[in-house]
Design a protein around this motif. Structure first.
Motif, PDB file in Angstrom:
ATOM      1  N   SER A  13       0.846  -1.196   0.000  1.00 62.51           N
ATOM      2  CA  SER A  13       0.000   0.000   0.000  1.00 62.51           C
ATOM      3  C   SER A  13       0.878   1.242   0.000  1.00 62.51           C
ATOM      4  CB  SER A  13      -0.904  -0.001   1.230  1.00 62.51           C
ATOM      5  OG  SER A  13      -0.122   0.068   2.412  1.00 62.51           O
TER       6      SER A  13
ATOM      7  N   LYS B  26       0.905   3.732   2.084  1.00 56.42           N
ATOM      8  CA  LYS B  26       1.440   4.095   3.402  1.00 56.42           C
ATOM      9  C   LYS B  26       2.652   3.248   3.768  1.00 56.42           C
ATOM     10  CE  LYS B  26      -1.683   1.148   6.130  1.00 56.42           C
ATOM     11  NZ  LYS B  26      -2.775   1.135   7.132  1.00 56.42           N
ATOM     12  N   GLU B  27       2.866   2.120   3.040  1.00 59.97           N
ATOM     13  CA  GLU B  27       4.035   1.278   3.261  1.00 59.97           C
ATOM     14  C   GLU B  27       5.222   1.703   2.390  1.00 59.97           C
ATOM     15  OE1 GLU B  27       2.783  -3.143   4.067  1.00 59.97           O
ATOM     16  OE2 GLU B  27       1.478  -2.344   2.490  1.00 59.97           O
TER      17      GLU B  27
ATOM     18  N   LYS C  39       6.214   5.289   1.684  1.00 61.08           N
ATOM     19  CA  LYS C  39       6.127   6.746   1.779  1.00 61.08           C
ATOM     20  C   LYS C  39       7.058   7.452   0.791  1.00 61.08           C
ATOM     21  CE  LYS C  39       3.333   7.559   5.401  1.00 61.08           C
ATOM     22  NZ  LYS C  39       2.154   8.435   5.347  1.00 61.08           N
TER      23      LYS C  39
ATOM     24  N   ILE D  10       5.498   8.725  -2.437  1.00 61.24           N
ATOM     25  CA  ILE D  10       4.400   9.695  -2.448  1.00 61.24           C
ATOM     26  C   ILE D  10       4.810  11.010  -3.101  1.00 61.24           C
ATOM     27  CG2 ILE D  10       2.844  11.074  -0.997  1.00 61.24           C
ATOM     28  CD1 ILE D  10       2.782   8.766   0.983  1.00 61.24           C
TER      29      ILE D  10
ATOM     30  N   GLU E  10       2.496  12.809   4.751  1.00 61.71           N
ATOM     31  CA  GLU E  10       2.231  12.180   6.046  1.00 61.71           C
ATOM     32  C   GLU E  10       0.874  11.486   6.108  1.00 61.71           C
ATOM     33  OE1 GLU E  10       4.315  11.747   8.547  1.00 61.71           O
ATOM     34  OE2 GLU E  10       5.809  12.617   7.216  1.00 61.71           O
ATOM     35  N   TYR E  11       0.005  11.768   5.157  1.00 62.75           N
ATOM     36  CA  TYR E  11      -1.326  11.156   5.147  1.00 62.75           C
ATOM     37  C   TYR E  11      -1.218   9.666   4.820  1.00 62.75           C
ATOM     38  CZ  TYR E  11      -6.273  10.572   3.838  1.00 62.75           C
ATOM     39  OH  TYR E  11      -7.575  10.151   3.748  1.00 62.75           O
ATOM     40  N   ASP E  12      -2.133   8.839   5.351  1.00 64.61           N
ATOM     41  CA  ASP E  12      -2.045   7.386   5.191  1.00 64.61           C
ATOM     42  C   ASP E  12      -2.576   6.868   3.859  1.00 64.61           C
ATOM     43  OD1 ASP E  12      -0.764   6.865   7.532  1.00 64.61           O
ATOM     44  OD2 ASP E  12      -2.578   6.410   8.680  1.00 64.61           O
ATOM     45  N   TRP E  13      -3.381   7.638   3.143  1.00 64.17           N
ATOM     46  CA  TRP E  13      -3.913   7.274   1.826  1.00 64.17           C
ATOM     47  C   TRP E  13      -4.593   5.914   1.818  1.00 64.17           C
ATOM     48  CZ3 TRP E  13      -4.398  11.285  -1.066  1.00 64.17           C
ATOM     49  CH2 TRP E  13      -3.486  12.336  -0.937  1.00 64.17           C
TER      50      TRP E  13
ATOM     51  N   ASN F  20      -5.011   4.694  -1.533  1.00 60.21           N
ATOM     52  CA  ASN F  20      -3.737   4.452  -2.225  1.00 60.21           C
ATOM     53  C   ASN F  20      -3.521   5.379  -3.415  1.00 60.21           C
ATOM     54  OD1 ASN F  20      -2.509   2.105  -0.723  1.00 60.21           O
ATOM     55  ND2 ASN F  20      -4.573   1.328  -1.090  1.00 60.21           N
TER      56      ASN F  20
ATOM     57  N   ARG G 206      -6.350  14.978  10.164  1.00 60.48           N
ATOM     58  CA  ARG G 206      -5.858  13.630  10.470  1.00 60.48           C
ATOM     59  C   ARG G 206      -5.231  13.585  11.857  1.00 60.48           C
ATOM     60  NH1 ARG G 206      -0.356  13.649   9.872  1.00 60.48           N
ATOM     61  NH2 ARG G 206       0.478  15.455   8.812  1.00 60.48           N
TER      62      ARG G 206
END
Length: 463
Positions: free
Chosen positions: A320, A322-323, A325, A328, A359-362, A365, A397
């Motif tokens: 994903s 967030k895995e 970063k 991004i 920094e957002y987790d998305w 995705n 967030r």
């Protein structure tokens, strides 16, 4: 010339960092600075009494500024290359008598060798930077393999190496991962890098076809097979993938009734249309993707175990967003450039906005990130997107750890004013943490600087 004036002139010639040469009205050298040797390769004694016309022919002065002054009767400035290999800027001034005749020419030669060396070093540095930029562009080209797919993070680099290796084979590939991570794009890449690139790529969204129509869509039917069927019959999607690639997206949504038939097709490489008796031999490569846990589905009886093991030749888990970063920022830059060009705009993101996005987790995705960038580019009223213009769930967030009651109305016993105040305090603390001044905070929060000062005082927050 009086002895005192002569002494003063000799002192000026001796201490001057520039080289000074004084000639008479005919161009004969009367005086010169002692540093002639280092600049022109001649001692003062070798210059005194010599004509600058002769010294120019001997290329001691090349070219001579004094000869130009004598010819043009005005101030002259020019560049010289000396016998000692130096670069010199020479400036000559004529001195006239009352009859407007030149009686002296004074020239100053400033050694620019060091500056020329610095300039050369600068040009070399620019050339090297250009080379590095070219290399970076080549690396960037290698990063973007297919549309909307950018790689920098180690997890994705490992995935990409595996994808590139397996693409050349004819093995069945199962792409695992959350929705929006790029499984469809990887499937397309596998097809276009395979030996089957000249054949069709048939993409089937298993979750988009109603179960009642699934069998006829997948396997096709002969004429007159059922009411409403096409009189000529219709080939199924599997049949259309002959000599190409069949991509089954959202495989976890495949009905159990179809799973058994799909297994038979994979084992026998033959497909029979509904209402038909003669099976057709089909040669295709299978790529599937799912965001569901197939192994867990097998345990629950929702997915056939024999089909599961038949498919799991090369499973590839796509991480994903967030895995990974590190990807991004590249994706933001890529999508921003793409949609600026598409919509003929020149939108940019404030650095603090970029920080918030990174920094957002998305949870959605890459697909969520791309959609957001496109929306921001389309709806932007100003050229630069500030954090305050981001969606609510990204802006707030930091407040996800706030406690709410059973109905989701905040902490029991608190009024709306209390809760709004809590949100405001959280925002101010976050801004104070990330910013160095109240002006930066104002930009970060999307409010005026005076409002920031007033609110900091109100909530007793120190910057």
């Amino acid at each position: 010339m009086e002895p005192t004036a002569d002494l003063e002139l000799d002192s000026i010639l001796r201490v001057s960092k520039d080289n000074i040469v004084i000639t008479d009205g005919q161009g004969r050298v009367l005086k010169a600075s002692p540093n002639c040797k280092s600049i022109y390769g001649k001692d003062v004694s070798e210059l005194i009494g010599k004509s600058v016309f002769d010294l120019e022919r001997e290329q001691v002065f090349s070219p001579s500024v004094t000869t130009r002054v004598l010819k043009e009767k005005r101030d002259i400035q020019l560049m010289q290359k000396t016998p000692t290999g130096r670069t010199v800027m020479a400036t000559g001034y004529p001195i006239f008598n009352q009859e407007r005749e030149i009686i002296r020419v004074i020239s100053f030669s400033h050694d620019l060798t060091e500056l020329e060396s610095i300039k050369e070093d600068y040009e070399n540095l620019r050339a090297r930077m250009k080379l590095y930029e070219t290399e970076i562009e080549e690396l960037r080209d290698k990063e973007i393999k297919i549309e909307n797919f950018v790689i920098r993070s180690k997890p994705m680099i490992r995935v990409w190496k595996l994808v590139k290796n397996v693409a050349k084979s004819d093995a069945t590939v199962v792409l695992l991962g959350e929705s929006g991570v790029g499984k469809t794009m990887i499937a397309h890449f596998i097809h276009h890098e395979s030996e089957r690139r000249g054949g069709p790529l048939i993409e089937v969204n298993c979750g988009a076809i109603p179960e009642s129509l699934f069998e006829s869509e997948m396997f096709g039917y002969e004429s007159g097979s059922f009411t409403g069927a096409n009189k000529q019959g219709k080939p199924g999607l599997i049949e259309l993938a002959d000599q190409g690639t069949l991509f089954l997206d959202e495989l976890g949504e495949l009905p159990l009734s179809v799973q058994a038939k799909l297994l038979k097709v994979l084992q026998e490489k033959q497909v029979a249309r509904i209402g038909g008796v003669r099976p057709r031999t089909i040669n295709f490569r299978l790529v599937v993707s799912t965001n569901r846990d197939l192994e867990e589905m097998v345990k629950k009886g929702l997915f056939r175990k024999d089909l599961y093991y038949r498919l799991m030749v090369v499973p590839i888990a796509v991480p994903s967003l967030k895995e990974r970063k590190e990807d991004i920022l590249l994706l933001i830059q890529y999508f921003l450039k793409h949609y600026n060009e598409k919509y003929h705009k020149n939108i940019c993101f404030d650095s603090m906005t970029v920080d918030e996005l990174v920094e957002y987790d998305w949870p959605g995705n890459v697909r969520e990130l791309e959609n957001l960038v496109e929306r921001l580019v389309i709806t932007a009223e100003n050229r630069c997107i500030l954090p305050s213009q981001l969606p609510f769930d990204i802006q707030f967030r930091h407040l996800k750890d706030m406690k709410f009651d059973d109905e989701g109305w905040g902490i029991p016993g608190q009024t709306m004013k209390d809760q709004v105040g809590e949100v405001e305090r959280k925002w101010l603390r976050q801004a104070a943490k990330n910013c160095k001044s109240t002006y930066e905070m104002a930009k970060y929060l999307g409010i005026s600087q005076t409002s920031v000062v007033r609110k900091l005082k109100k909530w007793k927050i120190e910057l």
